[in-house]
Design a protein around this motif. Sequence first.
Motif, PDB file in Angstrom:
ATOM      1  N   SER A 143       0.820  -1.214   0.000  1.00  0.00           N
ATOM      2  CA  SER A 143       0.000   0.000   0.000  1.00  0.00           C
ATOM      3  C   SER A 143       0.856   1.266   0.000  1.00  0.00           C
ATOM      4  CB  SER A 143      -0.932   0.012   1.214  1.00  0.00           C
ATOM      5  OG  SER A 143      -0.194   0.040   2.424  1.00  0.00           O
ATOM      6  N   SER A 144       2.083   1.178   0.545  1.00  0.00           N
ATOM      7  CA  SER A 144       2.980   2.342   0.584  1.00  0.00           C
ATOM      8  C   SER A 144       4.399   1.909   0.219  1.00  0.00           C
ATOM      9  CB  SER A 144       2.968   2.981   1.978  1.00  0.00           C
ATOM     10  OG  SER A 144       1.668   3.378   2.346  1.00  0.00           O
ATOM     11  N   PRO A 145       4.692   1.657  -1.077  1.00  0.00           N
ATOM     12  CA  PRO A 145       6.008   1.157  -1.491  1.00  0.00           C
ATOM     13  C   PRO A 145       7.169   2.069  -1.116  1.00  0.00           C
ATOM     14  CG  PRO A 145       4.412   1.007  -3.289  1.00  0.00           C
ATOM     15  CD  PRO A 145       3.778   1.826  -2.220  1.00  0.00           C
ATOM     16  N   SER A 146       6.911   3.377  -1.000  1.00  0.00           N
ATOM     17  CA  SER A 146       7.988   4.323  -0.699  1.00  0.00           C
ATOM     18  C   SER A 146       8.590   4.107   0.686  1.00  0.00           C
ATOM     19  CB  SER A 146       7.474   5.761  -0.819  1.00  0.00           C
ATOM     20  OG  SER A 146       6.427   6.008   0.117  1.00  0.00           O
ATOM     21  N   LEU A 147       7.920   3.321   1.532  1.00  0.00           N
ATOM     22  CA  LEU A 147       8.444   3.065   2.884  1.00  0.00           C
ATOM     23  C   LEU A 147       9.759   2.301   2.852  1.00  0.00           C
ATOM     24  CD1 LEU A 147       5.169   2.173   4.831  1.00  0.00           C
ATOM     25  CD2 LEU A 147       6.637   4.155   5.209  1.00  0.00           C
ATOM     26  N   LEU A 148      10.027   1.593   1.743  1.00  0.00           N
ATOM     27  CA  LEU A 148      11.300   0.879   1.629  1.00  0.00           C
ATOM     28  C   LEU A 148      12.469   1.833   1.455  1.00  0.00           C
ATOM     29  CD1 LEU A 148      10.482  -2.275  -0.530  1.00  0.00           C
ATOM     30  CD2 LEU A 148      11.177  -2.189   1.864  1.00  0.00           C
ATOM     31  N   ASP A 149      12.187   3.086   1.183  1.00  0.00           N
ATOM     32  CA  ASP A 149      13.220   4.117   1.122  1.00  0.00           C
ATOM     33  C   ASP A 149      13.186   5.001   2.359  1.00  0.00           C
ATOM     34  OD1 ASP A 149      14.257   3.423  -1.431  1.00  0.00           O
ATOM     35  OD2 ASP A 149      12.507   4.384  -2.361  1.00  0.00           O
ATOM     36  N   LYS A 150      12.238   4.718   3.256  1.00  0.00           N
ATOM     37  CA  LYS A 150      12.063   5.574   4.431  1.00  0.00           C
ATOM     38  C   LYS A 150      12.097   4.737   5.712  1.00  0.00           C
ATOM     39  CE  LYS A 150       9.298   8.846   1.709  1.00  0.00           C
ATOM     40  NZ  LYS A 150       7.951   9.455   1.512  1.00  0.00           N
ATOM     41  N   GLY A 151      10.972   4.696   6.407  1.00  0.00           N
ATOM     42  CA  GLY A 151      10.945   4.067   7.729  1.00  0.00           C
ATOM     43  C   GLY A 151      11.230   2.584   7.740  1.00  0.00           C
ATOM     44  N   LEU A 152      10.879   1.851   6.657  1.00  0.00           N
ATOM     45  CA  LEU A 152      11.089   0.404   6.632  1.00  0.00           C
ATOM     46  C   LEU A 152      12.241   0.007   5.709  1.00  0.00           C
ATOM     47  CD1 LEU A 152       7.425  -0.986   6.574  1.00  0.00           C
ATOM     48  CD2 LEU A 152       8.800  -0.224   8.489  1.00  0.00           C
ATOM     49  N   ARG A 153      13.178   0.922   5.492  1.00  0.00           N
ATOM     50  CA  ARG A 153      14.307   0.625   4.598  1.00  0.00           C
ATOM     51  C   ARG A 153      15.179  -0.512   5.120  1.00  0.00           C
ATOM     52  NH1 ARG A 153      15.079   5.559   6.908  1.00  0.00           N
ATOM     53  NH2 ARG A 153      16.874   5.844   8.286  1.00  0.00           N
ATOM     54  N   ALA A 154      15.052  -0.836   6.408  1.00  0.00           N
ATOM     55  CA  ALA A 154      15.826  -1.949   6.955  1.00  0.00           C
ATOM     56  C   ALA A 154      15.464  -3.263   6.281  1.00  0.00           C
ATOM     57  CB  ALA A 154      15.582  -2.060   8.463  1.00  0.00           C
ATOM     58  N   MET A 155      14.258  -3.377   5.729  1.00  0.00           N
ATOM     59  CA  MET A 155      13.858  -4.599   5.038  1.00  0.00           C
ATOM     60  C   MET A 155      14.719  -4.852   3.807  1.00  0.00           C
ATOM     61  SD  MET A 155      11.460  -6.084   6.737  1.00  0.00           S
ATOM     62  CE  MET A 155      10.980  -7.279   5.511  1.00  0.00           C
ATOM     63  N   VAL A 156      15.323  -3.810   3.267  1.00  0.00           N
ATOM     64  CA  VAL A 156      16.207  -3.943   2.112  1.00  0.00           C
ATOM     65  C   VAL A 156      17.666  -3.930   2.542  1.00  0.00           C
ATOM     66  CG1 VAL A 156      16.974  -2.831  -0.024  1.00  0.00           C
ATOM     67  CG2 VAL A 156      14.541  -2.908   0.535  1.00  0.00           C
ATOM     68  N   ARG A 157      17.999  -3.089   3.494  1.00  0.00           N
ATOM     69  CA  ARG A 157      19.403  -2.873   3.857  1.00  0.00           C
ATOM     70  C   ARG A 157      19.967  -3.948   4.779  1.00  0.00           C
ATOM     71  NH1 ARG A 157      19.494   3.720   4.618  1.00  0.00           N
ATOM     72  NH2 ARG A 157      19.079   4.210   2.420  1.00  0.00           N
ATOM     73  N   ILE A 158      19.104  -4.676   5.450  1.00  0.00           N
ATOM     74  CA  ILE A 158      19.579  -5.758   6.311  1.00  0.00           C
ATOM     75  C   ILE A 158      19.376  -7.074   5.568  1.00  0.00           C
ATOM     76  CG2 ILE A 158      19.265  -6.968   8.499  1.00  0.00           C
ATOM     77  CD1 ILE A 158      18.310  -4.347   9.704  1.00  0.00           C
ATOM     78  N   PRO A 159      20.444  -7.734   5.130  1.00  0.00           N
ATOM     79  CA  PRO A 159      20.318  -8.949   4.304  1.00  0.00           C
ATOM     80  C   PRO A 159      19.409 -10.016   4.909  1.00  0.00           C
ATOM     81  CG  PRO A 159      22.590  -8.203   4.322  1.00  0.00           C
ATOM     82  CD  PRO A 159      21.853  -7.336   5.309  1.00  0.00           C
ATOM     83  N   ARG A 160      19.380 -10.164   6.217  1.00  0.00           N
ATOM     84  CA  ARG A 160      18.568 -11.217   6.827  1.00  0.00           C
ATOM     85  C   ARG A 160      17.077 -10.894   6.801  1.00  0.00           C
ATOM     86  NH1 ARG A 160      20.848 -13.551  12.308  1.00  0.00           N
ATOM     87  NH2 ARG A 160      18.784 -14.500  12.173  1.00  0.00           N
ATOM     88  N   CYS A 161      16.737  -9.656   6.485  1.00  0.00           N
ATOM     89  CA  CYS A 161      15.327  -9.281   6.371  1.00  0.00           C
ATOM     90  C   CYS A 161      14.783  -9.520   4.965  1.00  0.00           C
ATOM     91  CB  CYS A 161      15.135  -7.807   6.735  1.00  0.00           C
ATOM     92  SG  CYS A 161      15.305  -7.428   8.492  1.00  0.00           S
ATOM     93  N   ARG A 162      15.652  -9.494   3.982  1.00  0.00           N
ATOM     94  CA  ARG A 162      15.211  -9.549   2.581  1.00  0.00           C
ATOM     95  C   ARG A 162      14.416 -10.802   2.220  1.00  0.00           C
ATOM     96  NH1 ARG A 162      21.141  -7.837   0.328  1.00  0.00           N
ATOM     97  NH2 ARG A 162      21.202  -5.741   1.226  1.00  0.00           N
ATOM     98  N   PRO A 163      14.776 -12.003   2.741  1.00  0.00           N
ATOM     99  CA  PRO A 163      13.995 -13.193   2.363  1.00  0.00           C
ATOM    100  C   PRO A 163      12.529 -13.120   2.758  1.00  0.00           C
ATOM    101  CG  PRO A 163      16.098 -13.826   3.341  1.00  0.00           C
ATOM    102  CD  PRO A 163      15.947 -12.355   3.570  1.00  0.00           C
TER     103      PRO A 163
END
Length: 280
Positions: free
Chosen positions: A105-125
């Motif tokens: 619903s808010s894809p831009s969050l991956l560049d903001k508050g929830l960017r850890a889902m991309v930047r932390i390798p163990r979160c990506r799966p």
Amino acid sequence: HAVSVLEGVSNESEEKELGSNEKSNKQVHGATETGKKLQNSVAGLLSRFLPTIEAFFVVNASATDAVDSSSGVEEHNDLQRLVGGQQLIDFVVANKVLINAILRSSPSLLDKGLRAMVRIPRCRPFLDFDVKRQWFRSQVRRLRQHANRRHGSLRLNIRRQVVFEDAFNALMMRDADEMRGRLHITFDREEGVDAGGLSREFFAILAKEMFNPNYALFTSTEDGCTFQPNPHSSINQNHLTYFKFVGRIVGKAVADGFLLDAHFTRSLYKHMLGMKVRFD
């Protein structure tokens, strides 16, 4: 309860759509209205959870010391350097359905508050594929816009008789930023404006030529459907440069959304992704 509602939205809507042919127009209209109300209620539910989840990520994904981001992508490989490393991973595992619903619903969050889902390798799966794809496309679009402003479009004039060689000579002279520009193909002595069809044809020809035995770059496996690097490719003195060129073509096709009819072995894909190859 929130997770069960999120998981059931699409299923319930699909079931109602499948049965719509047997219902009257009035019943179909009522089912559609019910589906919209359910989706609206889910949207409201997500907006209620978002501030809490975003605050949790900001606090627990913060680094306890400076992180080197010179590569352009700030990664946290060591959970010990995060305020709440393992706690964050446990939270992602337990709430992956809710997190993915929020990101849809808010894809831009991956560049903001929830960017850890991309930047932390163990979160990506724990990111669903469609969420990863949407994020990837947004990053490519941003890089392309930047490249178009700096360099303009990537225009190539190609002779049909030597597509591989002309493309090699034209693209190996470009840097990475130029390669991100919008591709415009014209074939020598042919009239036509590239609205996507000529670029599609260009990639189709290259997909066949890169496996041409005369270049000695790839060999087919036993099934004849997949290809792997030729162990004797050094017979071609420029084989390493050609391999780099093939990598650029594959990357360009993926970034621009063109289908490339090239099927490599799983071991090669693992090497591309930096994954360990196992022998069963």
